[in-house]
Design an enzyme around this catalytic site. Structure first.
Site, short mmCIF file in Angstrom:
data_model
loop_
_atom_site.label_atom_id
_atom_site.label_comp_id
_atom_site.label_asym_id
_atom_site.label_seq_id
_atom_site.Cartn_x
_atom_site.Cartn_y
_atom_site.Cartn_z
N GLY A 136 22.41 -5.10 44.86
CA GLY A 136 23.39 -5.04 44.12
C GLY A 136 24.23 -4.45 43.90
O GLY A 136 23.88 -3.03 43.66
N GLN A 137 25.63 -4.81 43.78
CA GLN A 137 26.59 -3.99 43.22
C GLN A 137 27.42 -4.79 42.40
O GLN A 137 28.45 -5.71 42.59
CB GLN A 137 27.95 -3.47 44.74
N GLY A 138 27.42 -4.07 41.27
CA GLY A 138 27.56 -4.66 39.97
C GLY A 138 29.65 -3.98 39.70
O GLY A 138 29.79 -2.54 40.12
N TYR A 140 30.66 -2.02 37.65
CA TYR A 140 29.85 -1.02 36.74
C TYR A 140 28.77 -0.03 37.60
O TYR A 140 28.38 0.46 36.34
CB TYR A 140 29.86 -1.11 34.84
N GLY A 141 28.49 -0.46 38.51
CA GLY A 141 26.73 0.02 38.65
C GLY A 141 26.64 -0.51 39.72
O GLY A 141 26.64 -1.53 39.98
N VAL A 143 22.23 -2.47 41.52
CA VAL A 143 21.42 -3.29 40.89
C VAL A 143 20.40 -2.97 42.25
O VAL A 143 20.49 -2.49 43.79
CB VAL A 143 20.89 -4.88 40.50
N LYS A 158 19.57 -2.44 37.21
CA LYS A 158 20.85 -2.32 37.16
C LYS A 158 20.77 -0.48 36.04
O LYS A 158 20.54 -1.30 34.93
CB LYS A 158 20.96 -3.24 36.36
N ASP A 252 31.32 -16.23 31.97
CA ASP A 252 31.92 -16.13 33.35
C ASP A 252 30.71 -16.88 34.12
O ASP A 252 30.08 -16.42 35.07
CB ASP A 252 31.49 -14.19 33.73
N1 ATP Z 1 17.81 -10.20 38.15
C1 ATP Z 1 17.79 -10.00 39.70
N2 ATP Z 1 17.22 -10.23 41.22
C2 ATP Z 1 17.91 -10.14 41.81
N3 ATP Z 1 18.92 -9.72 42.03
C3 ATP Z 1 20.12 -8.92 40.74
C4 ATP Z 1 19.85 -9.83 39.68
N4 ATP Z 1 20.16 -9.28 38.71
C5 ATP Z 1 22.18 -8.89 39.79
N5 ATP Z 1 21.13 -8.77 40.77
C6 ATP Z 1 22.08 -8.42 42.18
O1 ATP Z 1 22.90 -7.93 42.28
C7 ATP Z 1 24.07 -8.25 42.83
C8 ATP Z 1 25.12 -7.95 40.39
O2 ATP Z 1 24.47 -8.42 39.58
P1 ATP Z 1 25.02 -7.40 38.58
O3 ATP Z 1 25.07 -8.64 37.29
O4 ATP Z 1 25.31 -6.10 38.13
O5 ATP Z 1 27.04 -7.37 38.85
P2 ATP Z 1 28.39 -8.54 38.89
O6 ATP Z 1 27.63 -9.64 38.12
O7 ATP Z 1 28.18 -8.45 39.76
O8 ATP Z 1 29.05 -7.38 37.63
P3 ATP Z 1 30.18 -7.29 36.52
O9 ATP Z 1 27.90 -6.04 35.69
O10 ATP Z 1 30.69 -6.26 36.88
O11 ATP Z 1 29.84 -8.46 35.69
C9 ATP Z 1 24.31 -9.83 42.02
O12 ATP Z 1 24.89 -10.87 42.36
C10 ATP Z 1 22.96 -10.21 43.04
O13 ATP Z 1 23.28 -10.51 43.80
#
Ligand code: ATP
Length: 526
Positions: A136-138, A140-141, A143, A158, A252
């Protein structure tokens, strides 16, 4: 009272929480020194109090369970030795051999205990995890799917850059996320296993949820059958209710933040925006959006046009990031009440209403060609919200009356909105679900079953199977993240510039109290 305190201290007025001074002994009140009133503690102080409380509870629980486990191991060792003792009538050489064996066993036992102690004392670091691949890509970083080397636990790690978080005023968000995750004990919310940091980054190691997210499921299915939408929406509302019970508003809620677990049930994640208050940068951002939404004329589009535009945006598949939550699912009161104080958890019910609309229509209710237009549509939601009507072969996509009624009871002015689980459950849209609601509730303690069988159950061959996630080695998948990567690169560049001009980075104190280990990891075998 403090032993060395002067006698008159007993008569000293005491400032109470509501800033009223109460004299303990009124007779000598006039002789007492002036009352010192305490101003109410700020959010940061409250957080530190809560953290200290949790830290000590956790520390003593850990210490006591550790000591119990250590005593139990010693008792088992002694029992084992006693059982092996040869009868007193044994010859001298048998007794001598036994003594030697006993000594060797004791040395081995002590060695293992030392190893346990060392392990308890070691700080968690990234090298304790095997990073299998990025999933995954958030904003700020990244996953990663990861395996903790010593315990074989699978988790989603993450990783976020401290300087970037500091620069974007996101430290508070990540601390909120960490705090909520450590308090979570519900199968509807993603659990935190570990939190740790090094000089550059902070890490949240969460339970790994292998079935991808609801966004991917919606993109792959187009629209959902009503009975499937009904179950997913019931699960979303149950998950939102759990976060509200903890005293937070998620703020959100969007399909991307519902992950699908191994049994096909949903888990809500991404609690970074759940803090009640907005920071100055977010307020400025909302103000700018509100101004644009107010000034620009509304573009009238038919339902069909909106559907087509949304489909083409989805085909382009660019994952966008917003500072204050996704506008497509954002309640109008969040946009209009820029101070962020005049709304409550009902905003999450609005977001679920938008997802319900999207499940049945194939596009969210305020979808538009640009993000400015989405913000404008949310601002003028009463004009824009329209029941999609299809004819001919598409007539099967029409909303049932119950579905549309529920949409309009979730997408409405806050005071009229259904915003309690108990008020939503009896709605006619869920009439096929009463028993299932009960099962969803009753089985909330059983993370695997949760009562009902969902329409989609992911098939994963083994823990390394990441088929439901984007492939971060494939340039096509990576293209979706161009906006995020460009934003991060721009910030990195600025960071380089400020490092050379001496602007300070994230202070070391910013992440105090971040470290966390789940209780199973501490009281288990160690
Ligand atoms: N616990 C988890 N198990 C499996 N995949 C995950 C998990 N947490 C995050 N991911 C994957 O990583 C992606 C990015 O997660 P993350 O929470 O960092 O980002 P975001 O919500 O898109 O961004 P931000 O941090 O900017 O709010 C998710 O859309 C998901 O696909």
């Amino acid at each position: 009272m403090h032993l060395g305190a002067p006698a008159h201290a007993e008569n000293t007025p005491v400032a109470v929480a509501d800033n009223t001074s109460l004299p303990l002994a009124s007779a000598s009140a006039s002789a007492a020194p002036p009352a010192t009133t305490l101003s109410p503690p700020g959010a940061d102080t409250l957080r530190k109090c809560e953290l200290s409380k949790l830290f000590f509870l956790d520390h003593y629980f850990d210490l006591l369970t550790y000591l119990d486990a250590r005593k139990a191991r010693l008792a088992a060792f002694k029992r084992d030795m006693a059982a092996r003792t040869p009868p007193p009538s044994s010859g001298a050489d048998v007794l001598a051999t036994f003594e030697q064996e006993q000594e060797a066993a004791w040395r081995y036992f002590c060695g293992k205990e030392r190893a346990h102690l060392r392990k308890r004392r070691t700080r968690l670091r990234l090298s304790n995890f095997e990073l299998v691949r990025q999933i995954g890509q958030g904003g700020y970083g990244q996953v990663f799917l990861a395996r903790k080397r010593d315990t074989d636990e699978w988790c989603a790690v993450k990783k976020m850059n401290k300087h970037l978080l500091h620069r974007l005023h996101e430290v508070q968000h990540i601390l909120t996320e960490r705090d909520i995750l450590t308090r979570v004990g519900s199968p509807w919310l993603v659990k935190l296993l570990y939190a740790f940091q090094d000089m550059e980054s902070v890490y949240l190691a969460m339970e790994y949820v292998p079935g991808g997210d609801m966004r991917t499921l919606l993109n792959n299915s187009g629209v959902l059958r009503q009975e499937h939408a009904r179950l997913y929406v019931a699960e979303m509302l149950t998950a939102a209710d759990q976060i509200h019970r903890l005293g937070y508003i998620h703020r959100d809620i969007k399909p991307e933040n519902f992950l699908i677990d191994a049994s096909g049930h949903l888990k809500l994640t991404d609690f970074g925006l759940s803090r009640g208050k907005l920071c100055a940068e977010e307020i400025a951002y909302l103000q700018a959006r509100l101004e644009t939404a107010r000034q620009a004329p509304l573009v009238h589009r038919t339902v069909k046009e909106r559907w087509q535009i949304y489909q083409s945006i989805q085909r382009e598949e660019v994952r966008a990031f917003s500072l204050v939550g996704s506008p497509d699912y954002m309640a109008p009161e969040v946009l209009q009440d820029v101070g962020g104080r005049g709304y409550d958890h009902a905003v999450d019910y609005w977001s679920v209403g938008c997802i319900l609309f999207e499940c049945l229509a194939g596009f969210p209710p305020f979808a538009a060609a640009s993000s400015d237009e989405v913000w404008r549509n949310v601002y003028h939601w009463e004009t824009v919200l329209e029941r999609p009507v299809y004819t001919g072969a598409d007539a099967e996509f029409n909303f049932t009356d119950e579905a549309w009624d529920l949409v309009t009871r979730l997408l409405c002015h806050a005071p009229q909105r259904l915003a309690k689980l108990a008020d939503v459950k009896p709605h006619a849209f869920f009439s096929g679900l009463p028993a299932q609601w009960e099962q969803l509730r009753a089985d909330a303690t059983n993370p695997l079953s949760r009562g009902v069988t969902p329409p989609f159950v992911p098939r994963v061959a083994d823990p390394r199977d990441t088929r439901y996630f984007d492939n971060f080695e494939d340039p096509k998948d990576m293209a979706m993240y161009k906006e995020v990567h460009a934003r991060q690169a721009a910030h990195k560049e600025k960071e380089g510039a400020s490092a050379s001009d001496g602007t300070p980075g994230a202070p070391r104190s910013a992440f105090i109290g971040f470290t966390f280990k789940h209780s199973g990891a501490r009281s288990g075998s160690i």
